[in-house]
Scaffold this motif. Structure first.
Motif, PDB file in Angstrom:
ATOM      1  N   TRP A   1       7.034  11.731  -2.303  1.00  0.00           N
ATOM      2  CA  TRP A   1       6.705  10.390  -2.765  1.00  0.00           C
ATOM      3  C   TRP A   1       7.786   9.388  -2.417  1.00  0.00           C
ATOM      4  O   TRP A   1       7.503   8.210  -2.209  1.00  0.00           O
ATOM      5  N   ASP A   2       9.024   9.849  -2.343  1.00  0.00           N
ATOM      6  CA  ASP A   2      10.120   8.928  -2.093  1.00  0.00           C
ATOM      7  C   ASP A   2      10.038   8.294  -0.712  1.00  0.00           C
ATOM      8  O   ASP A   2      10.453   7.158  -0.516  1.00  0.00           O
ATOM      9  N   PHE A   3       9.465   9.009   0.269  1.00  0.00           N
ATOM     10  CA  PHE A   3       9.277   8.429   1.596  1.00  0.00           C
ATOM     11  C   PHE A   3       8.378   7.206   1.524  1.00  0.00           C
ATOM     12  O   PHE A   3       8.678   6.170   2.130  1.00  0.00           O
TER      13      PHE A   3
ATOM     14  N   SER B   1       9.113  -0.336   0.440  1.00  0.00           N
ATOM     15  CA  SER B   1      10.107  -1.344   0.049  1.00  0.00           C
ATOM     16  C   SER B   1      10.822  -1.927   1.261  1.00  0.00           C
ATOM     17  O   SER B   1      11.085  -3.132   1.319  1.00  0.00           O
ATOM     18  N   VAL B   2      11.121  -1.084   2.230  1.00  0.00           N
ATOM     19  CA  VAL B   2      11.786  -1.566   3.450  1.00  0.00           C
ATOM     20  C   VAL B   2      10.867  -2.501   4.233  1.00  0.00           C
ATOM     21  O   VAL B   2      11.310  -3.528   4.756  1.00  0.00           O
TER      22      VAL B   2
ATOM     23  N   ILE C   1       0.837  -1.206   0.000  1.00  0.00           N
ATOM     24  CA  ILE C   1       0.000   0.000   0.000  1.00  0.00           C
ATOM     25  C   ILE C   1       0.869   1.252   0.000  1.00  0.00           C
ATOM     26  O   ILE C   1       0.644   2.183  -0.786  1.00  0.00           O
ATOM     27  N   LEU C   2       1.864   1.290   0.878  1.00  0.00           N
ATOM     28  CA  LEU C   2       2.751   2.453   0.913  1.00  0.00           C
ATOM     29  C   LEU C   2       3.506   2.627  -0.402  1.00  0.00           C
ATOM     30  O   LEU C   2       3.667   3.749  -0.902  1.00  0.00           O
ATOM     31  N   PHE C   3       3.964   1.532  -0.964  1.00  0.00           N
ATOM     32  CA  PHE C   3       4.700   1.599  -2.223  1.00  0.00           C
ATOM     33  C   PHE C   3       3.833   2.160  -3.344  1.00  0.00           C
ATOM     34  O   PHE C   3       4.251   3.056  -4.084  1.00  0.00           O
TER      35      PHE C   3
END
Length: 75
Positions: free
Chosen positions: A39-41, A47-48, A26-28
């Motif tokens: 967006w990079d956060f 991914s982490v 969901i975060l990705f």
């Protein structure tokens, strides 16, 4: 219905792994699809989380291994 036929003996690790995978995805996808300035956060944190869920998948797999009793007895 008994869950152990499908999941195995370690329901906690299985649930944590699935939960971390879902939240990570969901975060990705929020980071990829949303027009945000940060967006990079979302992409990196998703991914982490997916990567760290591998720990719970390994624990789940190790908890479901079956070792024969003969391997524990001295020869």
């Amino acid at each position: 219905m008994e869950y152990s036929a499908y999941v195995g003996r370690c329901l906690l690790f299985f649930s944590l792994a699935i939960l971390m995978d879902v939240i990570g995805l969901i975060l990705f996808f929020v980071g990829v699809a949303a027009p945000l300035s940060f967006w990079d956060f979302f992409v990196f944190s998703g991914s982490v989380l997916i990567f760290l869920s591998l720990v719970f998948w390994i624990f789940w797999y190790l908890g479901n291994l079956e070792v024969p009793m003969e391997d524990f007895l001295p020869k």
